[in-house]
Design a protein around this motif. Structure first.
Motif, PDB file in Angstrom:
ATOM      1  N   ALA A  68      27.429  27.363  20.372  1.00 31.55           N
ATOM      2  CA  ALA A  68      27.708  28.749  19.976  1.00 31.55           C
ATOM      3  C   ALA A  68      27.613  29.704  21.163  1.00 31.55           C
ATOM      4  CB  ALA A  68      26.749  29.181  18.876  1.00 31.55           C
ATOM      5  N   PHE A  69      26.619  29.504  22.028  1.00 26.64           N
ATOM      6  CA  PHE A  69      26.410  30.413  23.146  1.00 26.64           C
ATOM      7  C   PHE A  69      26.956  29.873  24.467  1.00 26.64           C
ATOM      8  CE2 PHE A  69      22.572  31.793  20.514  1.00 26.64           C
ATOM      9  CZ  PHE A  69      23.235  32.890  19.985  1.00 26.64           C
ATOM     10  N   LYS A  70      27.494  28.664  24.443  1.00 26.30           N
ATOM     11  CA  LYS A  70      28.089  28.023  25.617  1.00 26.30           C
ATOM     12  C   LYS A  70      27.126  27.931  26.811  1.00 26.30           C
ATOM     13  CE  LYS A  70      32.824  29.212  24.449  1.00 26.30           C
ATOM     14  NZ  LYS A  70      32.752  30.096  23.306  1.00 26.30           N
ATOM     15  N   ILE A  71      25.851  27.650  26.499  1.00 32.84           N
ATOM     16  CA  ILE A  71      24.844  27.385  27.531  1.00 32.84           C
ATOM     17  C   ILE A  71      23.942  26.263  27.029  1.00 32.84           C
ATOM     18  CG2 ILE A  71      24.793  29.741  28.463  1.00 32.84           C
ATOM     19  CD1 ILE A  71      22.160  30.156  26.949  1.00 32.84           C
ATOM     20  N   GLU A  72      23.165  25.683  27.936  1.00 26.75           N
ATOM     21  CA  GLU A  72      22.246  24.626  27.528  1.00 26.75           C
ATOM     22  C   GLU A  72      20.940  25.259  27.050  1.00 26.75           C
ATOM     23  OE1 GLU A  72      20.045  20.782  29.477  1.00 26.75           O
ATOM     24  OE2 GLU A  72      22.069  21.289  30.176  1.00 26.75           O
ATOM     25  N   VAL A  73      20.565  24.939  25.814  1.00 28.56           N
ATOM     26  CA  VAL A  73      19.353  25.492  25.210  1.00 28.56           C
ATOM     27  C   VAL A  73      18.264  24.423  25.242  1.00 28.56           C
ATOM     28  CG1 VAL A  73      18.373  26.501  23.119  1.00 28.56           C
ATOM     29  CG2 VAL A  73      20.740  26.979  23.721  1.00 28.56           C
ATOM     30  N   ASP A  74      17.081  24.832  25.667  1.00 27.17           N
ATOM     31  CA  ASP A  74      15.933  23.930  25.797  1.00 27.17           C
ATOM     32  C   ASP A  74      15.455  23.444  24.434  1.00 27.17           C
ATOM     33  OD1 ASP A  74      13.945  22.560  27.157  1.00 27.17           O
ATOM     34  OD2 ASP A  74      12.563  24.261  27.145  1.00 27.17           O
ATOM     35  N   ASP A  75      14.960  22.198  24.376  1.00 31.16           N
ATOM     36  CA  ASP A  75      14.427  21.632  23.133  1.00 31.16           C
ATOM     37  C   ASP A  75      13.234  22.439  22.610  1.00 31.16           C
ATOM     38  OD1 ASP A  75      16.173  19.575  22.587  1.00 31.16           O
ATOM     39  OD2 ASP A  75      15.036  18.069  23.701  1.00 31.16           O
ATOM     40  N   LYS A  76      12.472  23.061  23.519  1.00 30.77           N
ATOM     41  CA  LYS A  76      11.325  23.880  23.098  1.00 30.77           C
ATOM     42  C   LYS A  76      11.781  25.000  22.169  1.00 30.77           C
ATOM     43  CE  LYS A  76       8.221  23.297  27.007  1.00 30.77           C
ATOM     44  NZ  LYS A  76       7.537  23.983  28.107  1.00 30.77           N
ATOM     45  N   PHE A  77      12.944  25.592  22.467  1.00 32.12           N
ATOM     46  CA  PHE A  77      13.444  26.673  21.616  1.00 32.12           C
ATOM     47  C   PHE A  77      13.741  26.150  20.215  1.00 32.12           C
ATOM     48  CE2 PHE A  77      16.979  28.767  19.526  1.00 32.12           C
ATOM     49  CZ  PHE A  77      16.421  30.007  19.329  1.00 32.12           C
ATOM     50  N   TYR A  78      14.387  24.989  20.125  1.00 30.42           N
ATOM     51  CA  TYR A  78      14.694  24.417  18.809  1.00 30.42           C
ATOM     52  C   TYR A  78      13.415  24.121  18.027  1.00 30.42           C
ATOM     53  CZ  TYR A  78      19.666  23.914  19.908  1.00 30.42           C
ATOM     54  OH  TYR A  78      20.981  24.160  20.205  1.00 30.42           O
ATOM     55  N   ASP A  79      12.395  23.603  18.719  1.00 31.45           N
ATOM     56  CA  ASP A  79      11.110  23.342  18.057  1.00 31.45           C
ATOM     57  C   ASP A  79      10.471  24.644  17.567  1.00 31.45           C
ATOM     58  OD1 ASP A  79      11.445  20.630  18.548  1.00 31.45           O
ATOM     59  OD2 ASP A  79      10.297  20.690  20.428  1.00 31.45           O
ATOM     60  N   GLU A  80      10.552  25.685  18.400  1.00 34.20           N
ATOM     61  CA  GLU A  80      10.028  27.001  18.022  1.00 34.20           C
ATOM     62  C   GLU A  80      10.790  27.556  16.814  1.00 34.20           C
ATOM     63  OE1 GLU A  80      10.266  31.407  19.962  1.00 34.20           O
ATOM     64  OE2 GLU A  80       9.780  29.784  21.347  1.00 34.20           O
ATOM     65  N   LEU A  81      12.095  27.348  16.796  1.00 31.72           N
ATOM     66  CA  LEU A  81      12.924  27.815  15.683  1.00 31.72           C
ATOM     67  C   LEU A  81      12.551  27.094  14.386  1.00 31.72           C
ATOM     68  CD1 LEU A  81      15.380  29.496  14.694  1.00 31.72           C
ATOM     69  CD2 LEU A  81      16.792  27.522  15.273  1.00 31.72           C
ATOM     70  N   ILE A  82      12.368  25.789  14.453  1.00 28.28           N
ATOM     71  CA  ILE A  82      11.987  25.009  13.267  1.00 28.28           C
ATOM     72  C   ILE A  82      10.637  25.498  12.738  1.00 28.28           C
ATOM     73  CG2 ILE A  82      11.279  22.710  12.467  1.00 28.28           C
ATOM     74  CD1 ILE A  82      13.440  21.591  14.421  1.00 28.28           C
ATOM     75  N   GLU A  83       9.694  25.742  13.645  1.00 26.48           N
ATOM     76  CA  GLU A  83       8.370  26.237  13.251  1.00 26.48           C
ATOM     77  C   GLU A  83       8.479  27.621  12.605  1.00 26.48           C
ATOM     78  OE1 GLU A  83       4.541  27.404  15.818  1.00 26.48           O
ATOM     79  OE2 GLU A  83       5.275  25.356  16.189  1.00 26.48           O
ATOM     80  N   TYR A  84       9.292  28.504  13.196  1.00 28.13           N
ATOM     81  CA  TYR A  84       9.478  29.856  12.652  1.00 28.13           C
ATOM     82  C   TYR A  84      10.102  29.812  11.255  1.00 28.13           C
ATOM     83  CZ  TYR A  84      11.173  34.633  12.156  1.00 28.13           C
ATOM     84  OH  TYR A  84      11.443  35.900  11.682  1.00 28.13           O
ATOM     85  N   VAL A  85      11.142  28.998  11.099  1.00 29.38           N
ATOM     86  CA  VAL A  85      11.820  28.882   9.807  1.00 29.38           C
ATOM     87  C   VAL A  85      10.874  28.310   8.755  1.00 29.38           C
ATOM     88  CG1 VAL A  85      13.659  27.662   8.572  1.00 29.38           C
ATOM     89  CG2 VAL A  85      14.148  28.756  10.749  1.00 29.38           C
ATOM     90  N   ASP A  86      10.072  27.312   9.143  1.00 26.24           N
ATOM     91  CA  ASP A  86       9.099  26.718   8.220  1.00 26.24           C
ATOM     92  C   ASP A  86       8.095  27.779   7.759  1.00 26.24           C
ATOM     93  OD1 ASP A  86       7.790  24.629   6.787  1.00 26.24           O
ATOM     94  OD2 ASP A  86       6.325  24.456   8.413  1.00 26.24           O
ATOM     95  N   HIS A  87       7.619  28.587   8.691  1.00 23.42           N
ATOM     96  CA  HIS A  87       6.671  29.652   8.359  1.00 23.42           C
ATOM     97  C   HIS A  87       7.303  30.681   7.411  1.00 23.42           C
ATOM     98  CE1 HIS A  87       3.485  32.582   8.845  1.00 23.42           C
ATOM     99  NE2 HIS A  87       4.396  33.492   9.146  1.00 23.42           N
ATOM    100  N   GLN A  88       8.528  31.102   7.711  1.00 20.93           N
ATOM    101  CA  GLN A  88       9.212  32.095   6.874  1.00 20.93           C
ATOM    102  C   GLN A  88       9.509  31.539   5.479  1.00 20.93           C
ATOM    103  OE1 GLN A  88       9.688  35.327   7.529  1.00 20.93           O
ATOM    104  NE2 GLN A  88       8.588  34.967   9.425  1.00 20.93           N
ATOM    105  N   GLN A  89       9.880  30.265   5.428  1.00 19.58           N
ATOM    106  CA  GLN A  89      10.170  29.620   4.144  1.00 19.58           C
ATOM    107  C   GLN A  89       8.899  29.559   3.290  1.00 19.58           C
ATOM    108  OE1 GLN A  89      11.699  25.644   4.601  1.00 19.58           O
ATOM    109  NE2 GLN A  89      12.710  25.678   2.630  1.00 19.58           N
ATOM    110  N   ALA A  90       7.780  29.181   3.892  1.00 20.51           N
ATOM    111  CA  ALA A  90       6.513  29.124   3.167  1.00 20.51           C
ATOM    112  C   ALA A  90       6.098  30.519   2.713  1.00 20.51           C
ATOM    113  CB  ALA A  90       5.433  28.521   4.066  1.00 20.51           C
ATOM    114  N   ARG A  91       6.338  31.505   3.544  1.00 20.22           N
ATOM    115  CA  ARG A  91       6.011  32.883   3.200  1.00 20.22           C
ATOM    116  C   ARG A  91       6.809  33.379   1.997  1.00 20.22           C
ATOM    117  NH1 ARG A  91       6.388  37.960   7.140  1.00 20.22           N
ATOM    118  NH2 ARG A  91       5.356  39.236   5.622  1.00 20.22           N
TER     119      ARG A  91
END
Length: 99
Positions: A68-91
């Motif tokens: 989508a952004f035409k750049i290489e995104v670090d795996d840490k960001f994806y892990d952070e995103l999964i954690e954020y989504v999990d937190h928001q979903q539980a909330r």
């Protein structure tokens, strides 16, 4: 009373339209830094994914934001995103739809 129009956005993983409140905005700024936009007002190019852990995991597996952004995104960001989504979903499950 007048009914309000609900803003809709497309989930870039599933290509489905959802109300904006049910999505997470991810932003790429001018310095090519990727971040989660909790407020929905950060400047830069935005893309949305659903508030579902399975969708976030699928985004990591398919490297959706790299494309989508035409750049290489670090795996840490994806892990952070999964954690954020999990937190928001539980909330949402605990407190309902109200933010």
């Amino acid at each position: 009373m007048k009914t309000r129009k609900i803003p809709m956005r497309k989930d870039i993983v599933t290509n489905e339209m959802f109300p904006k409140r049910e999505l997470v905005r991810v932003v790429k700024n001018k310095e090519n830094e990727i971040s989660i936009d909790a407020t929905g007002k950060k400047p830069g190019r935005g893309a949305y994914i659903g508030l579902d852990v399975k969708i976030a995991q699928k985004a990591k597996k398919q490297r959706t934001f790299d494309k989508a952004f035409k750049i290489e995104v670090d795996d840490k960001f994806y892990d952070e995103l999964i954690e954020y989504v999990d937190h928001q979903q539980a909330r949402r499950e605990l407190f309902g739809d109200a933010k």
